[in-house]
Design a protein around this motif. Structure first.
Motif, mmCIF file in Angstrom:
data_model
loop_
_atom_site.group_PDB
_atom_site.id
_atom_site.type_symbol
_atom_site.label_atom_id
_atom_site.label_comp_id
_atom_site.label_asym_id
_atom_site.label_seq_id
_atom_site.Cartn_x
_atom_site.Cartn_y
_atom_site.Cartn_z
ATOM 1 N N LYS A 58 0.849 -1.189 0.000
ATOM 2 C CA LYS A 58 0.000 0.000 0.000
ATOM 3 C C LYS A 58 0.880 1.232 0.000
ATOM 4 O O LYS A 58 1.891 1.296 0.676
ATOM 5 C CB LYS A 58 -0.942 -0.012 1.191
ATOM 6 N N LYS A 59 0.447 2.221 -0.827
ATOM 7 C CA LYS A 59 1.301 3.391 -0.982
ATOM 8 C C LYS A 59 0.609 4.621 -0.422
ATOM 9 O O LYS A 59 0.058 4.588 0.650
ATOM 10 C CB LYS A 59 1.636 3.562 -2.464
ATOM 11 N N ALA A 60 0.608 5.667 -1.240
ATOM 12 C CA ALA A 60 0.062 6.953 -0.796
ATOM 13 C C ALA A 60 -1.457 6.882 -0.585
ATOM 14 O O ALA A 60 -2.087 5.879 -0.902
ATOM 15 C CB ALA A 60 0.385 7.980 -1.868
ATOM 16 N N THR A 61 -1.987 7.975 -0.081
ATOM 17 C CA THR A 61 -3.439 8.084 0.068
ATOM 18 C C THR A 61 -4.012 8.704 -1.208
ATOM 19 O O THR A 61 -3.605 9.793 -1.605
ATOM 20 C CB THR A 61 -3.765 8.975 1.283
ATOM 21 N N ALA A 62 -4.949 8.004 -1.836
ATOM 22 C CA ALA A 62 -5.539 8.518 -3.078
ATOM 23 C C ALA A 62 -6.631 9.536 -2.781
ATOM 24 O O ALA A 62 -6.725 10.570 -3.429
ATOM 25 C CB ALA A 62 -6.104 7.366 -3.905
ATOM 26 N N VAL A 63 -7.472 9.209 -1.790
ATOM 27 C CA VAL A 63 -8.600 10.081 -1.454
ATOM 28 C C VAL A 63 -8.610 10.305 0.048
ATOM 29 O O VAL A 63 -8.449 9.353 0.813
ATOM 30 C CB VAL A 63 -9.943 9.421 -1.865
ATOM 31 N N ASP A 109 -10.317 7.661 4.452
ATOM 32 C CA ASP A 109 -9.189 7.648 3.501
ATOM 33 C C ASP A 109 -9.344 6.466 2.553
ATOM 34 O O ASP A 109 -9.872 5.430 2.959
ATOM 35 C CB ASP A 109 -7.857 7.397 4.231
ATOM 36 N N ILE A 110 -8.814 6.613 1.357
ATOM 37 C CA ILE A 110 -8.699 5.475 0.442
ATOM 38 C C ILE A 110 -7.239 5.350 0.026
ATOM 39 O O ILE A 110 -6.680 6.293 -0.568
ATOM 40 C CB ILE A 110 -9.580 5.677 -0.812
ATOM 41 N N PRO A 111 -6.587 4.231 0.330
ATOM 42 C CA PRO A 111 -5.183 4.087 -0.061
ATOM 43 C C PRO A 111 -5.041 3.936 -1.580
ATOM 44 O O PRO A 111 -5.894 3.310 -2.225
ATOM 45 C CB PRO A 111 -4.743 2.788 0.636
ATOM 46 N N PHE A 161 -4.776 12.519 -3.790
ATOM 47 C CA PHE A 161 -3.314 12.374 -3.840
ATOM 48 C C PHE A 161 -2.614 13.559 -3.161
ATOM 49 O O PHE A 161 -1.666 14.142 -3.688
ATOM 50 C CB PHE A 161 -2.830 12.201 -5.288
ATOM 51 N N GLY A 162 -3.166 13.955 -2.002
ATOM 52 C CA GLY A 162 -2.504 14.956 -1.171
ATOM 53 C C GLY A 162 -2.747 16.409 -1.539
ATOM 54 O O GLY A 162 -2.191 17.296 -0.909
ATOM 55 N N ARG A 163 -3.566 16.639 -2.573
ATOM 56 C CA ARG A 163 -3.867 18.032 -2.942
ATOM 57 C C ARG A 163 -5.380 18.229 -3.012
ATOM 58 O O ARG A 163 -6.108 17.268 -3.290
ATOM 59 C CB ARG A 163 -3.234 18.375 -4.292
ATOM 60 N N PRO A 164 -5.876 19.459 -2.810
ATOM 61 C CA PRO A 164 -7.327 19.674 -2.777
ATOM 62 C C PRO A 164 -8.020 19.209 -4.062
ATOM 63 O O PRO A 164 -7.502 19.422 -5.172
ATOM 64 C CB PRO A 164 -7.460 21.195 -2.622
ATOM 65 N N ALA A 220 -6.195 7.381 -16.245
ATOM 66 C CA ALA A 220 -6.313 8.180 -15.020
ATOM 67 C C ALA A 220 -5.998 7.310 -13.808
ATOM 68 O O ALA A 220 -6.407 6.149 -13.766
ATOM 69 C CB ALA A 220 -7.727 8.739 -14.919
ATOM 70 N N PRO A 221 -5.296 7.864 -12.819
ATOM 71 C CA PRO A 221 -4.930 7.045 -11.654
ATOM 72 C C PRO A 221 -6.088 6.738 -10.713
ATOM 73 O O PRO A 221 -6.009 5.807 -9.924
ATOM 74 C CB PRO A 221 -3.878 7.901 -10.933
ATOM 75 N N LEU A 222 -7.170 7.530 -10.797
ATOM 76 C CA LEU A 222 -8.324 7.306 -9.911
ATOM 77 C C LEU A 222 -9.573 7.069 -10.760
ATOM 78 O O LEU A 222 -9.902 7.890 -11.630
ATOM 79 C CB LEU A 222 -8.523 8.530 -9.007
ATOM 80 N N ILE A 223 -10.219 5.937 -10.516
ATOM 81 C CA ILE A 223 -11.427 5.583 -11.278
ATOM 82 C C ILE A 223 -12.600 5.557 -10.301
ATOM 83 O O ILE A 223 -12.552 4.822 -9.306
ATOM 84 C CB ILE A 223 -11.319 4.165 -11.898
ATOM 85 N N ILE A 224 -13.617 6.341 -10.590
ATOM 86 C CA ILE A 224 -14.793 6.424 -9.717
ATOM 87 C C ILE A 224 -16.010 5.957 -10.511
ATOM 88 O O ILE A 224 -16.379 6.585 -11.511
ATOM 89 C CB ILE A 224 -14.986 7.875 -9.213
ATOM 90 N N LEU A 225 -16.587 4.845 -10.072
ATOM 91 C CA LEU A 225 -17.708 4.267 -10.827
ATOM 92 C C LEU A 225 -18.960 4.261 -9.960
ATOM 93 O O LEU A 225 -18.981 3.636 -8.898
ATOM 94 C CB LEU A 225 -17.385 2.822 -11.252
ATOM 95 N N ASP A 226 -19.979 4.977 -10.425
ATOM 96 C CA ASP A 226 -21.234 5.041 -9.678
ATOM 97 C C ASP A 226 -22.210 4.054 -10.320
ATOM 98 O O ASP A 226 -22.692 4.286 -11.435
ATOM 99 C CB ASP A 226 -21.784 6.483 -9.726
#
Ligand SMILES: Nc1ncnc2c1ncn2[C@@H]1O[C@H](COP(=O)(O)OP(=O)(O)OP(=O)(O)O)[C@@H](O)[C@H]1O
Length: 244
Positions: A13-18, A39-41, A77-80, A159-165
């Motif tokens: 597990k690495k950085a925090t994505a969300v 948080d989401i790793p 990823f650590g930014r707003p 994209a590094p983050l995939i959000i599926l609703d």
């Protein structure tokens, strides 16, 4: 149903994505999200689970930056978070509609021109896996066929983050399995982070490595799925304990 594998299973597990920190959202003076913190790793596959009207879609829109919190902080990823971050995430909204006059191929060509991170090779692989035919007109597609094309549109990007609703709404069992396999294949390198809102808990629980439970606009639990299993619990039983 396919199971998660690869780097993710190795537990790196690495950085925090969300990161959501005490987030509140009110719409038309009604508090929709209340004190949301979790948080989401990076590199994980998180299920966002909760009953109808719990606030899942609202929370996802917040992550995309399309909706702003009234208070609290949302970070990717650590930014707003914000609309300036849209290039870093691929979002499947719950009520998206594709242009009916285009063929699947016409739409995919358009998307390839819009998104700088579009991967043609991945598009072709996914079209084979998901059974999407380029010459079929979108307006003549069934709900499930259009859902598969929408998912392809999300996953063909890098994209590094995939959000599926609700990627499985209106999709038959075999197509769900194909979609789940496509998601697992995308996860194999451990580079991408998935957040998936779904009501198909029993079918999807093998995929998740983390779940966030949300009810009435508040977080009702965040669980590591492996830990649940080691404790003799399933995602479904955990969900029932919280919501029934
Ligand atoms: N634009 C809006 N105006 C008024 N109320 C809204 C609006 N958007 C969301 N809500 C309300 O916020 C609450 C959460 O809605 P949301 O769509 O986020 O829930 P959900 O968990 O995604 O539900 P479902 O599982 O049914 O898709 C609901 O009570 C909904 O009526």
């Amino acid at each position: 149903m396919a199971q998660a594998s690869g780097a993710r299973a190795a537990g790196e597990k690495k950085a925090t994505a969300v990161k959501c920190d005490n987030v509140e959202v009110a719409i038309k003076r009604k508090l929709i999200l209340n004190g949301i913190s979790f948080d989401i790793p990076a590199g994980s596959l998180t299920g966002l689970l909760g009953p109808n009207g719990a606030g899942k879609s609202t929370l996802m829109r917040l992550l995309t930056g399309l909706l702003e919190p009234d208070s609290g902080r949302v970070e990717l990823f650590g930014r707003p978070a914000g609309t300036d971050r849209l290039g870093e995430l691929s979002f499947l909204p719950d009520r998206g509609q594709l242009p009916p006059h285009l063929t699947a191929g016409g739409w995919l060509d358009l998307a390839a021109g819009i998104y700088p991170d579009w991967n043609r090779e991945r598009e072709e692989e996914l079209a084979r896996e998901l059974g999407v035919y380029r010459d079929k007109k979108i307006g003549t597609m069934s709900r499930g066929e259009e859902a598969r094309l929408q998912l392809l549109t999300c996953l063909a990007r890098e994209a590094p983050l995939i959000i599926l609703d609700e990627p499985f709404a209106g999709v038959d069992m075999i197509s769900r399995e194909r979609i789940a396999s496509a998601v697992v294949a995308e996860m194999a390198d451990g580079q991408r982070t998935f957040l998936i809102a779904t009501h198909d808990i029993r079918e999807m629980e093998q995929l998740f490595d983390r779940i966030v439970l949300i009810g009435e606009g508040a977080i009702r639990g965040v669980h590591d799925v492996e830990e649940l299993r080691l404790g003799g619990r399933s995602v479904e039983s955990c969900y029932r304990d919280v919501f029934s």
